[in-house]
Scaffold this motif. Structure first.
Motif, PDB file in Angstrom:
ATOM      1  N   GLY A  12       0.775  -1.251   0.085  1.00 34.88           N
ATOM      2  CA  GLY A  12      -0.097   0.051   0.002  1.00 34.88           C
ATOM      3  C   GLY A  12       0.745   1.261  -0.074  1.00 34.88           C
ATOM      4  O   GLY A  12       0.809   2.275  -0.766  1.00 34.88           O
ATOM      5  N   LEU A  13       1.879   1.374   1.040  1.00 33.21           N
ATOM      6  CA  LEU A  13       2.679   2.456   0.702  1.00 33.21           C
ATOM      7  C   LEU A  13       3.561   2.783  -0.358  1.00 33.21           C
ATOM      8  O   LEU A  13       3.812   3.946  -0.901  1.00 33.21           O
ATOM      9  N   ARG A  14       3.991   1.601  -1.190  1.00 32.24           N
ATOM     10  CA  ARG A  14       4.716   1.528  -2.318  1.00 32.24           C
ATOM     11  C   ARG A  14       3.784   2.435  -3.491  1.00 32.24           C
ATOM     12  O   ARG A  14       4.162   2.999  -4.406  1.00 32.24           O
ATOM     13  N   GLU A  15       2.508   1.670  -3.430  1.00 27.03           N
ATOM     14  CA  GLU A  15       1.415   2.219  -4.396  1.00 27.03           C
ATOM     15  C   GLU A  15       1.430   3.641  -4.204  1.00 27.03           C
ATOM     16  O   GLU A  15       1.194   4.406  -5.254  1.00 27.03           O
ATOM     17  N   ALA A  19       2.173   6.631  -7.001  1.00 20.18           N
ATOM     18  CA  ALA A  19       1.190   7.445  -7.597  1.00 20.18           C
ATOM     19  C   ALA A  19       1.760   8.754  -7.402  1.00 20.18           C
ATOM     20  O   ALA A  19       1.562   9.852  -8.432  1.00 20.18           O
ATOM     21  N   VAL A  20       2.063   9.186  -6.116  1.00 22.14           N
ATOM     22  CA  VAL A  20       2.386  10.775  -5.938  1.00 22.14           C
ATOM     23  C   VAL A  20       3.557  11.046  -6.933  1.00 22.14           C
ATOM     24  O   VAL A  20       3.669  12.257  -7.465  1.00 22.14           O
ATOM     25  N   PRO A 105       3.917   8.725   9.277  1.00 20.90           N
ATOM     26  CA  PRO A 105       3.304   8.927   8.258  1.00 20.90           C
ATOM     27  C   PRO A 105       3.758  10.228   7.507  1.00 20.90           C
ATOM     28  O   PRO A 105       3.901  11.192   8.245  1.00 20.90           O
ATOM     29  N   PHE A 106       3.781  10.328   6.106  1.00 18.09           N
ATOM     30  CA  PHE A 106       4.071  11.698   5.697  1.00 18.09           C
ATOM     31  C   PHE A 106       3.117  11.916   4.501  1.00 18.09           C
ATOM     32  O   PHE A 106       2.490  11.158   4.065  1.00 18.09           O
ATOM     33  N   THR A 107       2.747  13.167   4.207  1.00 20.36           N
ATOM     34  CA  THR A 107       1.758  13.626   3.229  1.00 20.36           C
ATOM     35  C   THR A 107       2.563  13.794   1.919  1.00 20.36           C
ATOM     36  O   THR A 107       3.919  13.613   1.651  1.00 20.36           O
ATOM     37  N   PRO A 108       1.873  13.637   0.966  1.00 23.37           N
ATOM     38  CA  PRO A 108       2.284  13.795  -0.386  1.00 23.37           C
ATOM     39  C   PRO A 108       3.205  15.162  -0.696  1.00 23.37           C
ATOM     40  O   PRO A 108       4.284  14.927  -1.336  1.00 23.37           O
ATOM     41  N   ALA A 113       8.511  17.037  -1.246  1.00 24.05           N
ATOM     42  CA  ALA A 113       9.647  18.070  -0.834  1.00 24.05           C
ATOM     43  C   ALA A 113      11.111  17.424  -0.667  1.00 24.05           C
ATOM     44  O   ALA A 113      11.979  17.862  -0.867  1.00 24.05           O
ATOM     45  N   ALA A 114      10.784  16.223   0.260  1.00 30.03           N
ATOM     46  CA  ALA A 114      11.977  15.300   0.555  1.00 30.03           C
ATOM     47  C   ALA A 114      12.966  15.054  -0.783  1.00 30.03           C
ATOM     48  O   ALA A 114      14.083  15.287  -0.985  1.00 30.03           O
ATOM     49  N   VAL A 115      12.114  14.466  -1.674  1.00 26.86           N
ATOM     50  CA  VAL A 115      12.851  14.015  -3.050  1.00 26.86           C
ATOM     51  C   VAL A 115      13.369  15.152  -3.873  1.00 26.86           C
ATOM     52  O   VAL A 115      14.598  15.198  -4.297  1.00 26.86           O
ATOM     53  N   GLU A 116      12.636  16.258  -3.767  1.00 30.15           N
ATOM     54  CA  GLU A 116      13.174  17.509  -4.664  1.00 30.15           C
ATOM     55  C   GLU A 116      14.485  17.741  -3.775  1.00 30.15           C
ATOM     56  O   GLU A 116      15.384  18.360  -4.483  1.00 30.15           O
ATOM     57  N   ALA A 117      14.534  17.853  -2.631  1.00 33.56           N
ATOM     58  CA  ALA A 117      15.555  18.432  -1.640  1.00 33.56           C
ATOM     59  C   ALA A 117      16.676  17.537  -1.970  1.00 33.56           C
ATOM     60  O   ALA A 117      18.063  18.168  -2.267  1.00 33.56           O
TER      61      ALA A 117
END
Length: 370
Positions: A12-15, A19-20, A105-108, A113-117
Motif C-alpha cells: 500500500g505504501l509503495r502504491e 502514484a504521488v 506517516p508523511f503527506t504527498p 519536498a524531501a525527494v526534490e531537496a
C-alpha cells in the motif's frame, strides 16, 4: 526524467509513493525488500532511493550498507523511511551514509519536498564536481604540453647544433649550450620524479603496513639536510643571498630523501614566487606542538579561494604568469606530511607572501652532531 527506486515491504505504501511521484513526472520502480532493492539499484542505477527501515530478510540499514559498499551505487542519494525515527537509529543511518530521513506517516507534499531537496543537492554536487573536473582539464591542457615540450625543445635544439656545427662553435658557446641541455634535463627529471612520487603517495593510502614502515624512518642530522638542500635550491635560482636559515638540531621522523623533497619543493616555491632582494626564511625546530619545518617568503601570495583549490595539476594565473611544473609540489608536501602522521599548514595573503609549515607530532631527540 528522474528515476526513483522505492524499497518497502508494504504494498500500500509503495502504491501511494508511486502514484504521488508519477504525477510529479518521475519514473518509479519498486522492490518489496532490501535484497531485491539492491539488485534493482545495481541494474537500474536510479537517481534516488527511498527505503523503509523495518523489512524482512534485509532491513534498511543493511540495504544502505550494501549499496554504499558497491562503487556503482555508493553515490546514489538515499532516504530512509521509518515510523520509529529515534535519535540512535537516525545517527546509525547517517553513519552508514543516509542522506535524509522521512518519518512515517508523511503527506504527498512532504514526500515530494524531501525527494526534490535530495535531488537538488545531488545536482549541486555533480555541478561542483564537473566544474572542478573542467578546471583540472584546463590546468592539464595548459601545463602538460608546456612542461614536456619546453625542456625537450631546449635539449633537441642545442643537441642538434652541437651535432651538426660543433666544428664552428667557440668553446664558450659549447659550454653555454651544454648548460642549457643540463638545466632542461634536470627540469624533465624533476617533472618525472614529482609524478612518480605523487602516484606512490596516492597508492600508500591503501597500504597501512607501508605507511607504518615509513613512519619508523628517521633523519638524525636533519639540520644538515635542510641547510644543504635549501642552499642548493636558492643558488640555482640566483637567490643565495636572500636565503635566511634558522635551523635547530633535531631528528625528523621522516626518511632523508623525503625531507629533502619537502625542502626542495617549499624553498623552490618561495624563490619562484617572490622577487630577488626579498628574504626567504627556512626554519627547522621544535615547539610545544612537535617538530616543524617552515618556509616563509614575501612574494605574490595566494587568495583564500586559491588555497582551498590546491591540488595536483592545479596552478593559478598560469595564463598571465609563467610557471614551471605541474602544480604537484604543495600536494606532494601535504601528502608526505600526512602519511608520516603530521600535517601541512599554509598561510598566505595576496601581495604579502606565504608561510608554509610542515609539522610532525611528538618530539625527537636532538641531533648531537654539528
Amino acid at each position: 526524467m528522474k528515476k526513483i527506486l522505492v524499497i518497502d515491504d508494504e504494498p500500500g505504501l509503495r502504491e501511494m509513493v508511486n502514484a504521488v511521484l508519477t504525477r510529479r513526472g518521475y519514473v518509479v520502480i519498486e522492490a518489496p525488500d532490501g535484497r531485491e532493492g539492491v539488485e534493482l539499484a545495481r541494474q537500474q542505477h536510479p537517481d534516488l532511493i527511498l527505503c523503509d527501515i523495518n523489512m524482512q530478510h534485509m532491513n534498511g540499514y543493511l540495504t544502505l550498507a550494501a549499496l554504499r559498499d558497491d562503487p556503482a551505487t555508493a553515490a546514489i542519494p538515499f532516504i530512509l523511511m521509518t515510523g520509529y525515527a529515534d535519535p540512535a537509529g537516525m545517527r546509525h543511518g547517517m553513519e552508514l551514509g543516509a542522506d535524509d530521513y522521512l518519518p512515517k506517516p508523511f503527506t504527498p507534499e512532504q514526500l515530494h519536498a524531501a525527494v526534490e531537496a535530495r535531488l537538488r543537492k545531488a545536482q549541486q554536487i555533480r555541478e561542483a564536481a564537473e566544474r572542478k573536473l573542467a578546471d583540472l582539464r584546463d590546468s592539464i591542457s595548459l601545463a602538460l604540453p608546456h612542461e614536456l615540450r619546453t625542456p625537450l625543445n631546449g635539449i633537441l635544439a642545442y643537441a642538434e647544433l652541437l651535432a651538426t656545427d660543433a666544428a664552428s662553435l667557440q668553446p664558450e658557446e659549447v659550454a653555454e649550450m651544454g648548460q642549457v641541455i643540463l638545466e632542461s634535463g634536470r627540469r624533465l627529471v624533476r617533472l618525472v620524479e614529482n609524478f612518480l612520487i605523487y602516484a606512490q603517495l596516492e597508492l600508500l593510502g591503501t597500504d597501512p603496513a607501508r605507511i607504518q614502515a615509513l613512519r619508523e624512518k628517521r633523519t638524525p642530522h636533519a639540520r644538515d639536510v635542510v641547510e644543504a638542500r635549501a642552499r642548493e635550491v636558492a643558488a640555482q635560482a640566483g637567490r643565495g643571498s636572500d636565503l635566511q636559515l634558522q635551523l635547530e638540531s633535531v631528528t625528523v621522523p621522516m626518511a632523508e630523501e623525503y625531507l629533502a623533497r619537502l625542502v626542495e619543493e617549499l624553498t623552490g616555491n618561495a624563490v619562484k614566487f617572490s622577487t630577488g632582494g626579498t628574504p626567504v626564511v627556512v626554519q627547522l625546530g621544535r615547539d610545544s606542538q612537535g617538530i616543524f619545518l617552515r618556509v616563509r617568503d614575501r612574494g605574490c601570495g595566494m587568495s583564500p579561494e586559491q588555497i582551498s583549490r590546491i591540488g595536483a595539476y592545479v596552478q593559478f594565473n598560469r595564463k598571465v604568469r609563467e610557471q614551471q611544473g605541474l602544480g604537484l609540489g604543495l600536494t606532494i608536501c601535504r601528502r608526505l606530511a600526512e602519511v608520516h602522521g603530521g600535517g601541512l599548514l599554509l598561510e598566505s595573503r595576496p601581495g604579502e607572501g606565504t608561510e608554509v609549515t610542515v609539522r610532525w607530532p611528538g618530539s625527537e631527540t636532538t641531533d648531537n652532531g654539528n
